[in-house]
Design an enzyme around this catalytic site. Structure first.
Site, PDB file in Angstrom:
ATOM      1  N   SER A  55       0.958  -1.217   0.203  1.00 31.63           N
ATOM      2  CA  SER A  55       0.057  -0.046  -0.051  1.00 31.63           C
ATOM      3  C   SER A  55       0.900   1.215  -0.019  1.00 31.63           C
ATOM      4  O   SER A  55       0.865   2.063   0.886  1.00 31.63           O
ATOM      5  CB  SER A  55      -1.045   0.170   1.131  1.00 31.63           C
ATOM      6  OG  SER A  55      -0.340   0.266   2.345  1.00 31.63           O
ATOM      7  N   HIS A 160      -3.101  -5.670   1.962  1.00 33.37           N
ATOM      8  CA  HIS A 160      -2.177  -6.675   2.581  1.00 33.37           C
ATOM      9  C   HIS A 160      -2.928  -8.225   2.507  1.00 33.37           C
ATOM     10  O   HIS A 160      -2.151  -9.022   2.695  1.00 33.37           O
ATOM     11  CB  HIS A 160      -1.767  -6.422   4.095  1.00 33.37           C
ATOM     12  CG  HIS A 160      -0.854  -5.324   4.190  1.00 33.37           C
ATOM     13  ND1 HIS A 160      -0.428  -4.545   5.299  1.00 33.37           N
ATOM     14  CD2 HIS A 160      -0.263  -4.622   2.989  1.00 33.37           C
ATOM     15  CE1 HIS A 160       0.260  -3.421   4.966  1.00 33.37           C
ATOM     16  NE2 HIS A 160       0.548  -3.461   3.760  1.00 33.37           N
ATOM     17  N   GLU A 169      -5.014  -2.457   9.159  1.00 36.33           N
ATOM     18  CA  GLU A 169      -4.458  -2.849  10.112  1.00 36.33           C
ATOM     19  C   GLU A 169      -5.257  -2.766  11.192  1.00 36.33           C
ATOM     20  O   GLU A 169      -5.407  -1.437  11.639  1.00 36.33           O
ATOM     21  CB  GLU A 169      -3.060  -2.611  10.120  1.00 36.33           C
ATOM     22  CG  GLU A 169      -2.047  -2.796   9.063  1.00 36.33           C
ATOM     23  CD  GLU A 169      -0.763  -2.102   9.134  1.00 36.33           C
ATOM     24  OE1 GLU A 169      -0.279  -1.820  10.230  1.00 36.33           O
ATOM     25  OE2 GLU A 169      -0.087  -1.852   7.997  1.00 36.33           O
ATOM     26  N   GLU A 211       1.598  -9.330   6.528  1.00 35.06           N
ATOM     27  CA  GLU A 211       2.450  -8.955   7.599  1.00 35.06           C
ATOM     28  C   GLU A 211       2.064  -9.786   8.828  1.00 35.06           C
ATOM     29  O   GLU A 211       2.680  -9.600   9.940  1.00 35.06           O
ATOM     30  CB  GLU A 211       2.234  -7.594   8.370  1.00 35.06           C
ATOM     31  CG  GLU A 211       2.622  -6.388   7.302  1.00 35.06           C
ATOM     32  CD  GLU A 211       2.433  -5.108   7.657  1.00 35.06           C
ATOM     33  OE1 GLU A 211       1.612  -4.885   8.763  1.00 35.06           O
ATOM     34  OE2 GLU A 211       2.598  -4.195   7.032  1.00 35.06           O
ATOM     35  N   ASP A 247      -4.241   1.214  11.363  1.00 41.57           N
ATOM     36  CA  ASP A 247      -3.664   1.786  10.282  1.00 41.57           C
ATOM     37  C   ASP A 247      -4.570   1.767   9.295  1.00 41.57           C
ATOM     38  O   ASP A 247      -4.874   0.423   8.728  1.00 41.57           O
ATOM     39  CB  ASP A 247      -2.467   1.145   9.886  1.00 41.57           C
ATOM     40  CG  ASP A 247      -1.946   1.861   8.663  1.00 41.57           C
ATOM     41  OD1 ASP A 247      -2.711   2.863   8.134  1.00 41.57           O
ATOM     42  OD2 ASP A 247      -0.813   1.383   8.062  1.00 41.57           O
ATOM     43  N   GLU A 288      -3.313   5.590  12.201  1.00 46.04           N
ATOM     44  CA  GLU A 288      -2.599   5.955  10.987  1.00 46.04           C
ATOM     45  C   GLU A 288      -3.333   6.218  10.007  1.00 46.04           C
ATOM     46  O   GLU A 288      -4.332   5.158   9.653  1.00 46.04           O
ATOM     47  CB  GLU A 288      -1.289   4.815  10.973  1.00 46.04           C
ATOM     48  CG  GLU A 288      -0.638   5.078   9.722  1.00 46.04           C
ATOM     49  CD  GLU A 288       0.553   3.860   9.914  1.00 46.04           C
ATOM     50  OE1 GLU A 288       0.761   3.128  10.807  1.00 46.04           O
ATOM     51  OE2 GLU A 288       0.985   3.413   8.575  1.00 46.04           O
ATOM     52  N   ASP A 315       1.510   8.518   7.351  1.00 44.43           N
ATOM     53  CA  ASP A 315       2.468   7.674   6.777  1.00 44.43           C
ATOM     54  C   ASP A 315       2.257   7.875   5.326  1.00 44.43           C
ATOM     55  O   ASP A 315       3.243   8.649   4.887  1.00 44.43           O
ATOM     56  CB  ASP A 315       1.791   6.118   6.806  1.00 44.43           C
ATOM     57  CG  ASP A 315       2.628   4.892   5.944  1.00 44.43           C
ATOM     58  OD1 ASP A 315       3.661   5.329   5.584  1.00 44.43           O
ATOM     59  OD2 ASP A 315       2.044   3.997   6.137  1.00 44.43           O
ATOM     60  N   LYS A 340       9.690   5.277   7.506  1.00 42.89           N
ATOM     61  CA  LYS A 340      10.205   4.187   6.680  1.00 42.89           C
ATOM     62  C   LYS A 340      11.483   4.519   5.841  1.00 42.89           C
ATOM     63  O   LYS A 340      11.099   5.396   4.896  1.00 42.89           O
ATOM     64  CB  LYS A 340       9.051   3.708   5.821  1.00 42.89           C
ATOM     65  CG  LYS A 340       7.845   2.978   6.351  1.00 42.89           C
ATOM     66  CD  LYS A 340       6.720   3.121   5.370  1.00 42.89           C
ATOM     67  CE  LYS A 340       5.627   2.181   5.889  1.00 42.89           C
ATOM     68  NZ  LYS A 340       4.147   2.182   5.208  1.00 42.89           N
ATOM     69  N   HIS A 368       8.546  -1.196   9.536  1.00 41.67           N
ATOM     70  CA  HIS A 368       8.794  -2.376   8.576  1.00 41.67           C
ATOM     71  C   HIS A 368       7.734  -1.770   7.284  1.00 41.67           C
ATOM     72  O   HIS A 368       6.947  -0.853   7.315  1.00 41.67           O
ATOM     73  CB  HIS A 368       8.245  -3.527   9.067  1.00 41.67           C
ATOM     74  CG  HIS A 368       6.921  -3.654   9.390  1.00 41.67           C
ATOM     75  ND1 HIS A 368       6.465  -4.977   9.467  1.00 41.67           N
ATOM     76  CD2 HIS A 368       5.888  -2.884   9.664  1.00 41.67           C
ATOM     77  CE1 HIS A 368       4.924  -5.002   9.994  1.00 41.67           C
ATOM     78  NE2 HIS A 368       4.860  -3.723  10.112  1.00 41.67           N
ATOM     79  N   LYS A 391       6.913  -0.188  14.625  1.00 43.76           N
ATOM     80  CA  LYS A 391       5.706  -1.071  13.994  1.00 43.76           C
ATOM     81  C   LYS A 391       6.531  -1.984  13.098  1.00 43.76           C
ATOM     82  O   LYS A 391       7.030  -2.029  12.030  1.00 43.76           O
ATOM     83  CB  LYS A 391       4.683  -0.265  13.183  1.00 43.76           C
ATOM     84  CG  LYS A 391       3.485  -0.696  13.126  1.00 43.76           C
ATOM     85  CD  LYS A 391       2.700   0.208  12.102  1.00 43.76           C
ATOM     86  CE  LYS A 391       2.633   0.212  10.608  1.00 43.76           C
ATOM     87  NZ  LYS A 391       1.493   0.374   9.961  1.00 43.76           N
TER      88      LYS A 391
HETATM   89  P1  PGA Z   1       3.059  -1.031   3.171  1.00 44.61           P
HETATM   90  O1  PGA Z   1       2.054  -1.045   4.410  1.00 44.61           O
HETATM   91  O2  PGA Z   1       4.583  -1.624   3.483  1.00 44.61           O
HETATM   92  O3  PGA Z   1       2.332  -2.165   2.187  1.00 44.61           O
HETATM   93  O4  PGA Z   1       3.198   0.246   2.413  1.00 44.61           O
HETATM   94  C1  PGA Z   1       2.509  -0.693   5.603  1.00 44.61           C
HETATM   95  C2  PGA Z   1       1.709   0.386   6.117  1.00 44.61           C
HETATM   96  O5  PGA Z   1       1.031   0.965   5.558  1.00 44.61           O
HETATM   97  O6  PGA Z   1       2.290   0.916   7.144  1.00 44.61           O
HETATM   98 ZN    ZN Z   2       0.503   2.768   7.000  1.00 42.74          ZN
END
Ligand code: PGA
Ligand code: ZN
Length: 414
Positions: A55, A160, A169, A211, A247, A288, A315, A340, A368, A391
């Site tokens: 995503s 996911h 999430e 995940e 999330d 998130e 994010d 990230k 992650h 996370k």
């Molecule tokens: P992604 O998702 O690693 O698939 O982008 C993780 C998140 O949205 O936090």
């Molecule tokens: Zn996210």
């Protein structure tokens, strides 16, 4: 050269000079190819393998040039290798500047952010190895002694696990006396949610998403209730405070001005009201990406309503980009930023995002990606950067790699 020789000279030899770099194609947890870079210095070695998202935010750096991993390897060999060989790994900014200049684009679309981040982090790890320091100490200095709070993904769907929940999430945030206690509590909460799902859907096969979170074709609110119940049970049985978090990854189900849930749509105003209601009903620790990735105003509205009692984390909104975090700070869009490294491409840029966020009152959560490798480096980054959270899932080999590294770091710090 001055700093390099102060810290790294050993018998007249600079031990952090980059003498060799190697790139290879490895697999991530989805079975997709990604890149791993080795950096060899005179007496040090560092390796980092880059993860990938599903995503991904529209404003993220591009993981691979034209989406091709092989092209990323070629460009590393022809463009990165000759320029980085011979640099001093202790000068991280210089190495990262060379990566930026060699790439020449704003979004790392020539080299690919995964090549950049693998080279950048392998360089830092080689320098820390040459100096016989753990990475969190090398990057964080002597006062980096606080453990981040782990966020565990228990249940979900979205990109996911298509067919699962609409919200991506549903997480638990255990607040144990130690990070190790919290890691174990989140893993137990994951098991409790699995049992509750099996009891609710006895005739249905239940799976796990990218995940490691459970997934089933259930409504979002049922999912949230199951996770909130598991958190209460953790609190009752282990005596560890534990809160649910979300999330939403809302950009994934936002189309033509509306948020598309299974049974209905919500306008941006209705989405703000909905999230506000969930925050209060379930005492959410964090939400998130509650709104789509360009809605700085909607984020600000929500933060003004619930920011005193819940972390509103950007994010896809911020993509670890200091310029976007600045826009968010000026608008009051969030009180938290997800971090990230491969969203932005280099360690220096990642550090700038964290530093700016912390300097402007935002909490940070090092994260992650959904497609991960067994690389455990982000555990070190979360400690070095003094992030409030990390996370990295609750269970699953590539998630456990980071969680177990956190446990080891905590042991060193106590
Ligand atoms: P992604 O998702 O690693 O698939 O982008 C993780 C998140 O949205 O936090
Ligand atoms: Zn996210």
């Amino acid at each position: 050269m001055v700093r390099g020789s102060l810290f790294a000279a050993l018998g007249g030899v600079v031990i952090t000079l980059i003498e060799d770099l190697v790139i290879r194609k490895v697999l991530d947890s989805r079975g997709n190819s990604t890149v791993e870079v080795d950096v060899h210095t005179t007496n040090g070695f560092g390796r980092f393998s880059a993860p990938s998202g599903a995503s991904t935010g529209a404003h993220e750096a591009v993981a691979f040039p034209e989406g091709k991993v092989d092209l990323a390897l070629e460009r590393f060999e022809s463009h990165v290798l000759p320029k980085v060989l011979g640099l001093d790994a202790i000068f991280q900014e210089e190495v990262d500047d060379v990566l930026r200049e060699t790439d020449g684009t704003a979004d790392f679309s020539f080299l690919g952010a995964n090549v950049a981040v693998a080279t950048s982090l392998a360089t830092a790890k080689a320098a820390s190895n040459a100096l016989s320091l753990p990475l969190y100490r090398y990057l964080g200095g002597m006062t980096a002694n606080r453990m981040p709070r782990p966020f565990g993904n228990l249940l979900g769907g979205g990109a996911h696990a298509p067919g699962g929940t609409v919200i991506q999430e549903f997480l638990s945030v255990a607040q144990g006396p130690t990070a190790a206690d919290s890691v174990r509590a989140n893993a137990k909460a994951h098991a409790l949610v699995g049992e509750a799902l099996r009891a609710k859907l006895p005739k249905t096969a239940i799976g796990r998403g990218d995940e490691g979170a459970w997934t089933a074709a259930i409504e979002d609110e049922l999912a949230l209730r199951l996770v909130a119940d598991a958190c209460s049970q953790i609190q009752d049985e282990l005596g560890i405070p534990c809160s649910p978090a979300l999330d939403m990854a809302a950009s994934e189900f936002y189309r033509k001005g509306e948020y598309h849930y299974r049974d209905r749509t919500r306008s941006p105003e209705e989405q703000v009201a909905y999230v506000t209601e969930l925050v209060d009903k379930y005492h959410l620790y964090a939400v998130e990406d509650p709104l789509e990735q360009d809605d700085f105003g909607g984020f600000a509205e929500l933060t003004s309503l619930v920011g005193d009692r819940c972390l509103i984390i950007g994010d896809d909104l911020f993509v670890t980009n200091v310029d976007r975090i600045r826009v968010g700070v000026e608008a009051g869009s969030a009180n938290g930023a997800l971090i990230k490294p491969n969203q932005i491409g280099t360690l220096t840029d990642t550090w700038m995002a964290v530093d700016y966020a912390h300097g402007h009152g935002l909490q940070t959560v090092l994260s992650h990606r959904s497609g991960e490798t067994t690389d455990a480096t982000i555990a070190h980054l979360a400690v070095a950067f003094r992030c409030e959270g990390i996370k990295t899932g609750a269970v699953g080999g590539e998630r456990i790699a980071k969680l177990n590294e956190l446990i080891r770091i905590e042991e060193e710090l106590t």
